[in-house]
Design a protein around this motif. Structure first.
Motif, PDB file in Angstrom:
ATOM      1  N   LEU A  61     -23.779 -20.568  20.923  1.00 19.58           N
ATOM      2  CA  LEU A  61     -23.443 -20.416  19.508  1.00 19.58           C
ATOM      3  C   LEU A  61     -24.560 -19.775  18.692  1.00 19.58           C
ATOM      4  O   LEU A  61     -24.513 -19.784  17.469  1.00 19.58           O
ATOM      5  CB  LEU A  61     -23.109 -21.792  18.906  1.00 19.58           C
ATOM      6  CG  LEU A  61     -21.940 -22.527  19.563  1.00 19.58           C
ATOM      7  CD1 LEU A  61     -21.849 -23.958  19.062  1.00 19.58           C
ATOM      8  CD2 LEU A  61     -20.638 -21.789  19.277  1.00 19.58           C
ATOM      9  N   GLY A  62     -25.577 -19.243  19.345  1.00 25.20           N
ATOM     10  CA  GLY A  62     -26.629 -18.589  18.581  1.00 25.20           C
ATOM     11  C   GLY A  62     -27.998 -19.206  18.773  1.00 25.20           C
ATOM     12  O   GLY A  62     -28.784 -19.334  17.832  1.00 25.20           O
ATOM     13  N   LEU A  63     -28.286 -19.566  20.013  1.00 17.69           N
ATOM     14  CA  LEU A  63     -29.625 -20.060  20.339  1.00 17.69           C
ATOM     15  C   LEU A  63     -30.630 -18.965  19.975  1.00 17.69           C
ATOM     16  O   LEU A  63     -30.384 -17.785  20.219  1.00 17.69           O
ATOM     17  CB  LEU A  63     -29.654 -20.311  21.853  1.00 17.69           C
ATOM     18  CG  LEU A  63     -30.673 -21.261  22.430  1.00 17.69           C
ATOM     19  CD1 LEU A  63     -30.297 -22.697  22.067  1.00 17.69           C
ATOM     20  CD2 LEU A  63     -30.702 -21.113  23.953  1.00 17.69           C
ATOM     21  N   SER A  64     -31.782 -19.359  19.419  1.00 17.17           N
ATOM     22  CA  SER A  64     -32.739 -18.333  18.988  1.00 17.17           C
ATOM     23  C   SER A  64     -34.168 -18.760  19.262  1.00 17.17           C
ATOM     24  O   SER A  64     -34.517 -19.940  19.192  1.00 17.17           O
ATOM     25  CB  SER A  64     -32.570 -18.067  17.489  1.00 17.17           C
ATOM     26  OG  SER A  64     -33.623 -17.264  17.022  1.00 17.17           O
ATOM     27  N   CYS A  65     -34.980 -17.743  19.565  1.00 13.90           N
ATOM     28  CA  CYS A  65     -36.407 -17.989  19.797  1.00 13.90           C
ATOM     29  C   CYS A  65     -37.225 -16.988  18.969  1.00 13.90           C
ATOM     30  O   CYS A  65     -38.321 -16.613  19.360  1.00 13.90           O
ATOM     31  CB  CYS A  65     -36.716 -17.855  21.281  1.00 13.90           C
ATOM     32  SG  CYS A  65     -38.319 -18.499  21.794  1.00 13.90           S
ATOM     33  N   ALA A 192     -38.353 -22.149  17.535  1.00 12.45           N
ATOM     34  CA  ALA A 192     -37.052 -22.112  18.217  1.00 12.45           C
ATOM     35  C   ALA A 192     -35.988 -22.782  17.351  1.00 12.45           C
ATOM     36  O   ALA A 192     -36.277 -23.715  16.602  1.00 12.45           O
ATOM     37  CB  ALA A 192     -37.134 -22.828  19.562  1.00 12.45           C
ATOM     38  N   THR A 193     -34.763 -22.290  17.455  1.00 10.63           N
ATOM     39  CA  THR A 193     -33.641 -22.939  16.781  1.00 10.63           C
ATOM     40  C   THR A 193     -32.438 -22.962  17.722  1.00 10.63           C
ATOM     41  O   THR A 193     -32.199 -22.010  18.462  1.00 10.63           O
ATOM     42  CB  THR A 193     -33.223 -22.225  15.475  1.00 10.63           C
ATOM     43  OG1 THR A 193     -32.912 -20.865  15.783  1.00 10.63           O
ATOM     44  CG2 THR A 193     -34.309 -22.282  14.429  1.00 10.63           C
ATOM     45  N   ALA A 194     -31.708 -24.058  17.655  1.00  8.54           N
ATOM     46  CA  ALA A 194     -30.499 -24.183  18.467  1.00  8.54           C
ATOM     47  C   ALA A 194     -29.451 -24.905  17.638  1.00  8.54           C
ATOM     48  O   ALA A 194     -29.657 -26.064  17.262  1.00  8.54           O
ATOM     49  CB  ALA A 194     -30.796 -24.962  19.742  1.00  8.54           C
ATOM     50  N   PRO A 195     -28.348 -24.232  17.321  1.00  9.47           N
ATOM     51  CA  PRO A 195     -27.305 -24.903  16.550  1.00  9.47           C
ATOM     52  C   PRO A 195     -26.665 -26.033  17.345  1.00  9.47           C
ATOM     53  O   PRO A 195     -26.782 -26.070  18.577  1.00  9.47           O
ATOM     54  CB  PRO A 195     -26.296 -23.780  16.287  1.00  9.47           C
ATOM     55  CG  PRO A 195     -26.514 -22.806  17.388  1.00  9.47           C
ATOM     56  CD  PRO A 195     -27.968 -22.889  17.751  1.00  9.47           C
ATOM     57  N   ALA A 196     -26.023 -26.942  16.634  1.00 10.83           N
ATOM     58  CA  ALA A 196     -25.341 -28.057  17.309  1.00 10.83           C
ATOM     59  C   ALA A 196     -24.369 -27.496  18.342  1.00 10.83           C
ATOM     60  O   ALA A 196     -23.504 -26.679  18.016  1.00 10.83           O
ATOM     61  CB  ALA A 196     -24.609 -28.910  16.294  1.00 10.83           C
ATOM     62  N   THR A 252     -26.086 -31.329  21.448  1.00 10.13           N
ATOM     63  CA  THR A 252     -27.536 -31.141  21.336  1.00 10.13           C
ATOM     64  C   THR A 252     -27.831 -30.252  20.139  1.00 10.13           C
ATOM     65  O   THR A 252     -26.973 -29.463  19.718  1.00 10.13           O
ATOM     66  CB  THR A 252     -28.116 -30.462  22.592  1.00 10.13           C
ATOM     67  OG1 THR A 252     -27.521 -29.160  22.725  1.00 10.13           O
ATOM     68  CG2 THR A 252     -27.850 -31.273  23.833  1.00 10.13           C
ATOM     69  N   HIS A 253     -29.024 -30.362  19.576  1.00 14.11           N
ATOM     70  CA  HIS A 253     -29.478 -29.374  18.589  1.00 14.11           C
ATOM     71  C   HIS A 253     -30.989 -29.406  18.457  1.00 14.11           C
ATOM     72  O   HIS A 253     -31.656 -30.349  18.901  1.00 14.11           O
ATOM     73  CB  HIS A 253     -28.784 -29.566  17.235  1.00 14.11           C
ATOM     74  CG  HIS A 253     -29.347 -30.663  16.395  1.00 14.11           C
ATOM     75  ND1 HIS A 253     -28.991 -31.980  16.558  1.00 14.11           N
ATOM     76  CD2 HIS A 253     -30.249 -30.640  15.387  1.00 14.11           C
ATOM     77  CE1 HIS A 253     -29.636 -32.728  15.673  1.00 14.11           C
ATOM     78  NE2 HIS A 253     -30.417 -31.939  14.948  1.00 14.11           N
ATOM     79  N   CYS A 254     -31.500 -28.352  17.866  1.00 14.51           N
ATOM     80  CA  CYS A 254     -32.940 -28.215  17.699  1.00 14.51           C
ATOM     81  C   CYS A 254     -33.203 -27.212  16.572  1.00 14.51           C
ATOM     82  O   CYS A 254     -32.392 -26.313  16.384  1.00 14.51           O
ATOM     83  CB  CYS A 254     -33.543 -27.682  19.004  1.00 14.51           C
ATOM     84  SG  CYS A 254     -35.336 -27.816  19.095  1.00 14.51           S
ATOM     85  N   CYS A 255     -34.252 -27.205  15.799  1.00 10.17           N
ATOM     86  CA  CYS A 255     -35.459 -27.943  16.029  1.00 10.17           C
ATOM     87  C   CYS A 255     -35.927 -28.621  14.747  1.00 10.17           C
ATOM     88  O   CYS A 255     -37.104 -28.930  14.608  1.00 10.17           O
ATOM     89  CB  CYS A 255     -36.533 -26.999  16.538  1.00 10.17           C
ATOM     90  SG  CYS A 255     -36.129 -26.305  18.158  1.00 10.17           S
TER      91      CYS A 255
END
Lengths: 256, 153
Positions: A61-65, A192-196, A252-255
């Motif tokens: 869904l749009g994991l980003s680094c 880093a970002t990770a949507p739910a 899961t989600h981050c960060c």
């Protein structure tokens, strides 16, 4: 009165912001140099003597680094802690894993699989970038070969993307997975970002793949052993056993 | 058709007998994908020059210094490129055990042997491990990174 308080309040807020890190991006301690460890938001099952396969549907869904200094991923692992060749390797375990990942060198998330088979070495392969879509991840022990190897499948529902790989054993002893882990892994210190993201259809194979070529499965029935290093975070939005699900729904989600 | 139905029935019976499950936990069936797998594309890595991809220590070293290697927890500067060879897939498979689905055995790849310090993590709860030797495999036509791994000391 109010006008004289406003600059003081703004000063206090700025001071607090600086004390908390002084940056607009999330910070965390999951780096080799800062913490000597990875961070996880996972659940783990080890209730059966052997798991012959693992499967989960994981949307990308749009994991980003962007601007990060490590990596973040969503994935599943099958792990062997007890086969002698595995206990003798540097990690003290063998495994096969599959998922998608964004890292410092490749901001766009990409599909990957990796393994450390009995008698082998660590390997990681990169089939392609991971589009925004629902991906099916299947790892299964292939009982049609001796010693049994593991097959990895990464595919979408229409099969317009279908990647497969083989994890052979080179020691003569097949991997015997006693654990399944699924969720999110995070390394580094910032960015880093990770949507739910919700893992659905969390199932496991009860026997190796046979000549009839069927993944015979049971859904996960327990929450497993949960670990979250905050960040990343995980929670069962619909626990295993919830009617209308197969193996529940883990998010899961981050960060931040 | 009958043979397949019989095979599945026999398999299901065997599975039910072999699995310590309650009566309401009869295993269900999911057919793994059976189609032709896609060709591994890899990740953009080496520059494609007008004359093609240059497979040498300088080019691979420049890529690693700029991007590091995926999942390497060590610093890019600590990775040394020892050699780069142009091989065909079959030779690379023989040398380091690569899996490049969709490639023919005679297609060209670049095999870079690496030294220095490589650090990779395993599944939880393992700690990251440092390796002194590794490899990276590049598509000789697109320059994409297909696979990497560690090698024994």
């Amino acid at each position: 009165m109010h006008t004289s308080r406003t600059p003081a309040l703004a000063f206090c807020v700025a001071l607090c912001w600086l004390a908390l890190g002084g940056t607009s991006s999330a910070q965390y301690a999951c780096g080799m140099r800062t913490a000597g460890r990875h961070c996880y938001a996972v659940t783990e099952w080890s209730e059966h003597p052997e798991y012959f396969g693992a499967y989960s549907d994981i949307p990308q869904l749009g994991l980003s680094c962007a601007g990060c200094d490590g990596f973040v991923d969503n994935e599943i692992w099958m792990i062997d802690d007890f086969t002698p060749e595995c206990q003798r390797n540097p990690f003290r375990q063998c495994w096969v894993e599959a998922g998608y990942l964004a890292d410092i060198g490749q901001n766009l998330p990409y599909l990957f699989w990796a393994d450390f088979a009995p008698g082998g070495q660590f390997r990681i392969a990169f089939p392609a970038y991971a589009a925004i879509s629902l991906n099916h991840f299947m790892i299964v022990k292939d009982g049609r070969t001796s010693p049994a190897s593991f097959l990895v499948f990464i595919y979408n529902t229409s099969h317009s993307t279908l990647f497969s790989a083989l994890s052979p054993t080179s020691s003569g002893n097949p991997m015997k997975a006693n654990r399944i882990v699924m969720g999110q892994e995070l390394t580094g210190t910032m960015g880093a970002t990770a949507p739910a993201t919700t893992f659905t259809r969390n199932i496991w194979a009860v026997v190796p793949l046979g000549p009839e070529y069927v993944f015979w499965y049971q859904p996960q029935r327990t929450r497993g052993f949960e670990r979250q290093d905050t960040p990343p975070w995980e929670r069962w939005t619909r626990p295993p056993g919830t009617p209308g699900t197969e193996g529940g729904e883990l998010t899961t989600h981050c960060c931040r | 058709m009958r043979i397949r139905a019989l095979t599945v029935s026999l398999a299901l019976s065997a599975v039910a007998l072999a699995t310590p499950a309650r009566a309401d936990e009869t295993p269900k069936a999911l057919e793994p994908p059976a189609g032709e797998p896609s060709r591994v594309a890899g990740l953009p890595a080496l520059t494609v020059h007008p004359g093609g991809v240059i497979l040498d220590v300088k080019e691979v070293g420049a890529y690693i210094q700029a991007h590091n290697l995926p999942r390497n927890l060590g610093a890019a500067k600590d990775v040394k490129v020892l050699s780069v060879e142009r091989l065909v897939v079959a030779e690379a498979r023989e040398r380091v055990g690569i899996d490049t689905t969709g490639f023919k055995d005679d297609e060209p790849v670049g095999l870079a042997l690496l030294g220095g310090t490589l650090v990779f993590g395993g599944p939880p709860p393992s700690q990251p491990v440092t390796f002194a030797h590794g490899y990276a495999v590049f598509d000789a036509i697109t320059g994409n990174l297909l696979m990497l791994g560690t090698l024994p000391d």
